[in-house]
Structures are given as structure tokens and as C-alpha cells.
Design a protein around this motif. Sequence first.
Motif, short mmCIF file in Angstrom:
data_model
loop_
_atom_site.label_atom_id
_atom_site.label_comp_id
_atom_site.label_asym_id
_atom_site.label_seq_id
_atom_site.Cartn_x
_atom_site.Cartn_y
_atom_site.Cartn_z
N SER A 105 3.41 -4.28 -7.04
CA SER A 105 2.43 -3.79 -8.28
C SER A 105 2.79 -4.37 -9.43
O SER A 105 3.97 -4.47 -9.96
N ARG A 107 -1.60 -10.10 -14.91
CA ARG A 107 -2.26 -8.68 -14.26
C ARG A 107 -3.36 -9.12 -13.49
O ARG A 107 -3.66 -8.46 -12.32
N HIS A 143 -4.22 -8.54 -9.47
CA HIS A 143 -5.19 -7.73 -8.91
C HIS A 143 -6.14 -8.43 -8.12
O HIS A 143 -7.30 -7.60 -7.79
#
Length: 64
Positions: free
Chosen positions: A2, A27, A31
Motif C-alpha cells: 500500500s 500512486r 493502484h
Amino acid sequence: MSCEHLVCAQCAHPVIEGRCPLCRANRERMHNHGFAGLSPALIGVLLVALLLLTLAAEHLLLGA
């Protein structure tokens, strides 16, 4: 993994905040989950299942 706990090497802020272009790019990369939102492991399982179904259909058609 994460991006909530990662710190950007460029701006020294959490990557999840996306303050700089590098944060935003990383990011998005983290994702992005494979094809059509499916995980790579699930795609592999689906490909193996498709292969087995193809072999079974071939066996049934050629065996008859």
C-alpha cells in the motif's frame, strides 16, 4: 503493498497525498490492478481454466 505508509523521495510527503508529479505517478502505478481491474493472479487462474476447458472440449470432440 500500500502507498499509505510510503514517503516520497522527492517531496518527503506521504505518497498517498500525491503532492508532486512523482507521488501521483507512483500512486497511480500502485493502484493499477492488472487488466480490467483483475489481479494478475486471477488472470493467470482464468487462463489456466480456459486452457483446461479447451483441452476437455478437444478430447470430447476428437474422442467421439
